[in-house]
Design an enzyme around this catalytic site. Structure first.
Site, PDB file in Angstrom:
ATOM      1  N   SER A 171      67.944 -21.683 136.898  1.00  0.00           N
ATOM      2  CA  SER A 171      69.015 -20.700 137.052  1.00  0.00           C
ATOM      3  C   SER A 171      68.893 -19.605 136.002  1.00  0.00           C
ATOM      4  O   SER A 171      69.529 -18.564 136.126  1.00  0.00           O
ATOM      5  CB  SER A 171      70.374 -21.359 136.842  1.00  0.00           C
ATOM      6  OG  SER A 171      70.546 -22.423 137.710  1.00  0.00           O
ATOM      7  N   HIS A 211      65.084 -20.142 143.907  1.00  0.00           N
ATOM      8  CA  HIS A 211      66.417 -20.476 143.392  1.00  0.00           C
ATOM      9  C   HIS A 211      67.419 -20.747 144.519  1.00  0.00           C
ATOM     10  O   HIS A 211      67.960 -19.830 145.125  1.00  0.00           O
ATOM     11  CB  HIS A 211      66.911 -19.331 142.494  1.00  0.00           C
ATOM     12  CG  HIS A 211      68.177 -19.638 141.767  1.00  0.00           C
ATOM     13  ND1 HIS A 211      69.178 -18.720 141.565  1.00  0.00           N
ATOM     14  CD2 HIS A 211      68.623 -20.783 141.195  1.00  0.00           C
ATOM     15  CE1 HIS A 211      70.172 -19.287 140.914  1.00  0.00           C
ATOM     16  NE2 HIS A 211      69.861 -20.535 140.669  1.00  0.00           N
ATOM     17  N   GLU A 239      67.329 -17.234 146.319  1.00  0.00           N
ATOM     18  CA  GLU A 239      66.777 -16.085 145.602  1.00  0.00           C
ATOM     19  C   GLU A 239      65.303 -16.368 145.333  1.00  0.00           C
ATOM     20  O   GLU A 239      64.972 -17.436 144.801  1.00  0.00           O
ATOM     21  CB  GLU A 239      67.488 -15.907 144.256  1.00  0.00           C
ATOM     22  CG  GLU A 239      68.841 -15.241 144.366  1.00  0.00           C
ATOM     23  CD  GLU A 239      69.490 -15.047 143.001  1.00  0.00           C
ATOM     24  OE1 GLU A 239      69.692 -13.910 142.588  1.00  0.00           O
ATOM     25  OE2 GLU A 239      69.805 -16.060 142.340  1.00  0.00           O
ATOM     26  N   ASN A 244      73.948 -14.914 139.726  1.00  0.00           N
ATOM     27  CA  ASN A 244      74.649 -15.283 138.490  1.00  0.00           C
ATOM     28  C   ASN A 244      74.893 -14.088 137.572  1.00  0.00           C
ATOM     29  O   ASN A 244      75.826 -14.089 136.777  1.00  0.00           O
ATOM     30  CB  ASN A 244      73.879 -16.379 137.753  1.00  0.00           C
ATOM     31  CG  ASN A 244      74.077 -17.725 138.436  1.00  0.00           C
ATOM     32  OD1 ASN A 244      75.138 -17.989 138.991  1.00  0.00           O
ATOM     33  ND2 ASN A 244      73.062 -18.568 138.411  1.00  0.00           N
TER      34      ASN A 244
HETATM   35  P1  NAD Z   1      70.721 -32.597 137.436  1.00  0.00           P
HETATM   36  O1  NAD Z   1      71.021 -32.917 136.036  1.00  0.00           O
HETATM   37  O2  NAD Z   1      71.667 -33.001 138.521  1.00  0.00           O
HETATM   38  O3  NAD Z   1      69.268 -33.194 137.836  1.00  0.00           O
HETATM   39  C1  NAD Z   1      68.125 -33.054 137.051  1.00  0.00           C
HETATM   40  C2  NAD Z   1      67.218 -34.232 137.332  1.00  0.00           C
HETATM   41  O4  NAD Z   1      65.953 -33.998 136.672  1.00  0.00           O
HETATM   42  C3  NAD Z   1      67.736 -35.574 136.804  1.00  0.00           C
HETATM   43  O5  NAD Z   1      67.778 -36.524 137.841  1.00  0.00           O
HETATM   44  C4  NAD Z   1      66.715 -35.954 135.726  1.00  0.00           C
HETATM   45  O6  NAD Z   1      66.490 -37.371 135.640  1.00  0.00           O
HETATM   46  C5  NAD Z   1      65.470 -35.247 136.239  1.00  0.00           C
HETATM   47  N1  NAD Z   1      64.437 -35.036 135.226  1.00  0.00           N
HETATM   48  C6  NAD Z   1      64.574 -34.756 133.909  1.00  0.00           C
HETATM   49  N2  NAD Z   1      63.363 -34.672 133.327  1.00  0.00           N
HETATM   50  C7  NAD Z   1      62.436 -34.889 134.298  1.00  0.00           C
HETATM   51  C8  NAD Z   1      61.026 -34.944 134.312  1.00  0.00           C
HETATM   52  N3  NAD Z   1      60.308 -34.749 133.212  1.00  0.00           N
HETATM   53  N4  NAD Z   1      60.398 -35.205 135.493  1.00  0.00           N
HETATM   54  C9  NAD Z   1      61.123 -35.421 136.614  1.00  0.00           C
HETATM   55  N5  NAD Z   1      62.474 -35.390 136.658  1.00  0.00           N
HETATM   56  C10 NAD Z   1      63.122 -35.124 135.510  1.00  0.00           C
HETATM   57  O7  NAD Z   1      70.485 -31.002 137.459  1.00  0.00           O
HETATM   58  P2  NAD Z   1      70.636 -30.001 138.700  1.00  0.00           P
HETATM   59  O8  NAD Z   1      72.021 -29.444 138.722  1.00  0.00           O
HETATM   60  O9  NAD Z   1      70.050 -30.621 139.908  1.00  0.00           O
HETATM   61  O10 NAD Z   1      69.704 -28.794 138.202  1.00  0.00           O
HETATM   62  C11 NAD Z   1      68.304 -28.847 138.344  1.00  0.00           C
HETATM   63  C12 NAD Z   1      67.748 -27.442 138.243  1.00  0.00           C
HETATM   64  O11 NAD Z   1      68.346 -26.618 139.251  1.00  0.00           O
HETATM   65  C13 NAD Z   1      68.022 -26.732 136.920  1.00  0.00           C
HETATM   66  O12 NAD Z   1      66.911 -25.945 136.591  1.00  0.00           O
HETATM   67  C14 NAD Z   1      69.226 -25.862 137.244  1.00  0.00           C
HETATM   68  O13 NAD Z   1      69.297 -24.703 136.434  1.00  0.00           O
HETATM   69  C15 NAD Z   1      68.917 -25.467 138.655  1.00  0.00           C
HETATM   70  N6  NAD Z   1      70.079 -25.038 139.464  1.00  0.00           N
HETATM   71  C16 NAD Z   1      71.259 -25.711 139.383  1.00  0.00           C
HETATM   72  C17 NAD Z   1      72.332 -25.306 140.167  1.00  0.00           C
HETATM   73  C18 NAD Z   1      73.648 -26.050 140.116  1.00  0.00           C
HETATM   74  O14 NAD Z   1      74.647 -25.517 140.595  1.00  0.00           O
HETATM   75  N7  NAD Z   1      73.687 -27.261 139.586  1.00  0.00           N
HETATM   76  C19 NAD Z   1      72.196 -24.224 141.044  1.00  0.00           C
HETATM   77  C20 NAD Z   1      70.959 -23.571 141.134  1.00  0.00           C
HETATM   78  C21 NAD Z   1      69.911 -23.988 140.322  1.00  0.00           C
END
Ligand code: NAD
Length: 291
Positions: A119, A140, A152, A190
Site C-alpha cells: 500500500s 494493488h 491499481e 490512498n
Molecule cells: P496480514 O497481516 O493480514 O497478512 C500478512 C501475511 O503475511 C500473514 O499471514 C503473515 O504470516 C505473512 N507473512 C509474513 N512474512 C512472510 C514471509 N516472509 N513469507 C510469507 N508470508 C509472510 O496483512 P494484509 O492486510 O493481508 O496486507 C498484506 C499486504 O497487502 C501489505 O503489503 C499491505 O500493505 C497490502 N494491502 C493491505 C490492504 C488492507 O486493507 N489490509 C489493502 C491493500 C493492500
C-alpha cells in the site's frame, strides 16, 4: 508470455482474497505463508466466501469446486518457483518483502513477472533490489478483494510496457478494472482517501463535530456509503497512521501531518474493528461512538 500460474506470497487478509479471485478466473494458484495457521485459515475463509457466492447465485457449486481445486498451499516459498506471475502480499514491512524477493529470485524463470500488493512502499526501490526491475510492478488490490472492483497498477521507473500489459490482462480476466498510477507515495486511492480520513479526525479533534455528526454529514451530505471515521475503523487506525506517515515523509508537506488524535488512538491500541474499539466501540451489539 501467457500467464497461467500465479504464486501468492502471504495468506492474510489480502492474500486469501487474491487467491480467491484468481482461482475463480481459472488461474492455478500457489499460496504460501510462513505460518501454517494462516494457510489453514485462508483456505477455510476462501471456501466460506465462495459458498456465499454460490448461495447468492453469483457462481455455481461446480465453479466453486473448480476454483478450490486450483488452489494449493505450501510453507515453502521456493515451491513458487515455476509461477508465471508472483503477487507478494506479505506483511507491510520493507525488510520482509525484500527478503522474500531475494529468496525467491534464484528459483524463478527469467520471464516471471514479480509484483507487490504494497500500500505504501516504493515500487521503484523494491524493484531496484531484484534482478528484473523491468519485470516488476505494483499490483494493488483493495480490501475486501472479492468485493472491490479496482486494482491499481503501479509502474516503477524501470517497468516495461509488456509487463504492464501482462498485468492489465490479468486484471481484466478476473473481471476487475485497473487504474494506472505512477510510483509516488500512497499511489492514487490512498493519496486522496487518507488525507480525507485524517481531516475527519482533525474535525473531531478540534470539536467541530462528534463521531456521529461527522459520519452522518459525509454519508448524507456527500453520499459516501460509509462515514470517514467508520471507514478508518474498518481499514485499521494503525494502517491509516502508517499511510499518513508515508505521505508526510515522502512528500515533505505539512498538509499531510497525521492528526495527534489519530496517533493517540493508535497508542491506546484502539485500532478499530480488529481490536474491538476505535472511533466506535464494537464490543456490544451495535457500535457506540467513543467520542
Ligand atoms: P496480514 O497481516 O493480514 O497478512 C500478512 C501475511 O503475511 C500473514 O499471514 C503473515 O504470516 C505473512 N507473512 C509474513 N512474512 C512472510 C514471509 N516472509 N513469507 C510469507 N508470508 C509472510 O496483512 P494484509 O492486510 O493481508 O496486507 C498484506 C499486504 O497487502 C501489505 O503489503 C499491505 O500493505 C497490502 N494491502 C493491505 C490492504 C488492507 O486493507 N489490509 C489493502 C491493500 C493492500
Amino acid at each position: 508470455m501467457a500467464i497461467e500460474t500465479v504464486g501468492v506470497v502471504g495468506a492474510g487478509q489480502m492474500g486469501n482474497g487474491i487467491a480467491h479471485v484468481l482461482a475463480l478466473a481459472g488461474y492455478q494458484v500457489q499460496l504460501t505463508d510462513v505460518n501454517q495457521d494462516a494457510l489453514t485459515a485462508a483456505i477455510a475463509l476462501i471456501d466460506k466466501n465462495l459458498e456465499r457466492q454460490v448461495a447468492r447465485e453469483k457462481i455455481t457449486a461446480g465453479e466453486k469446486a473448480a476454483a478450490m481445486g486450483r488452489i494449493t498451499t505450501t510453507l515453502k516459498l521456493t515451491d513458487l518457483g515455476p509461477s508465471d506471475l508472483i503477487i507478494e502480499a506479505a506483511t507491510e514491512r520493507e525488510t520482509v518483502k525484500q527478503a522474500i524477493f531475494e529468496d525467491l529470485i534464484p528459483h524463478l524463470k527469467p520471464e516471471t513477472i514479480l509484483t507487490s500488493n504494497t500500500s505504501s512502499i516504493s515500487i521503484t526501490r523494491l524493484a531496484s533490489r531484484t534482478d528484473r526491475p523491468e519485470k516488476f510492478m505494483g499490483f494493488h488490490f483493495m480490501n475486501p478483494v472479492p468485493v472491490m472492483q479496482l486494482v491499481e497498477l503501479i509502474r516503477g521507473i524501470a517497468t516495461d510496457q509488456s509487463t504492464f500489459e501482462a498485468c492489465l490482462k490479468v486484471v481484466e480476466n478476473i473481471g476487475k478494472t485497473a487504474a494506472s498510477a505512477e510510483d509516488f507515495p500512497a499511489f492514487i486511492v490512498n493519496r486522496i482517501l487518507m488525507p480525507m480520513i485524517n481531516e475527519a479526525v482533525y474535525t473531531l479533534y478540534e470539536g467541530v463535530g462528534s463521531v456521529k455528526s461527522i459520519d452522518e454529514s459525509m454519508k448524507l451530505g456527500a453520499n459516501h456509503p460509509m462515514g470517514p471515521l467508520e471507514l478508518a475503523d474498518f481499514i485499521g487506525l494503525d494502517t491509516c497512521l502508517a499511510i499518513m506517515n508515508v505521505l508526510h515523509d515522502g512528500l515533505a508537506d505539512t498538509k499531510y501531518r497525521p492528526c495527534p488524535l489519530l496517533t493517540k488512538y493508535v497508542e491506546a491500541g484502539w485500532l478499530g474493528r480488529k481490536t474491538g474499539r476505535g472511533f466506535y466501540d464494537y464490543r456490544g451489539d451495535t457500535p457506540v461512538p467513543t467520542r
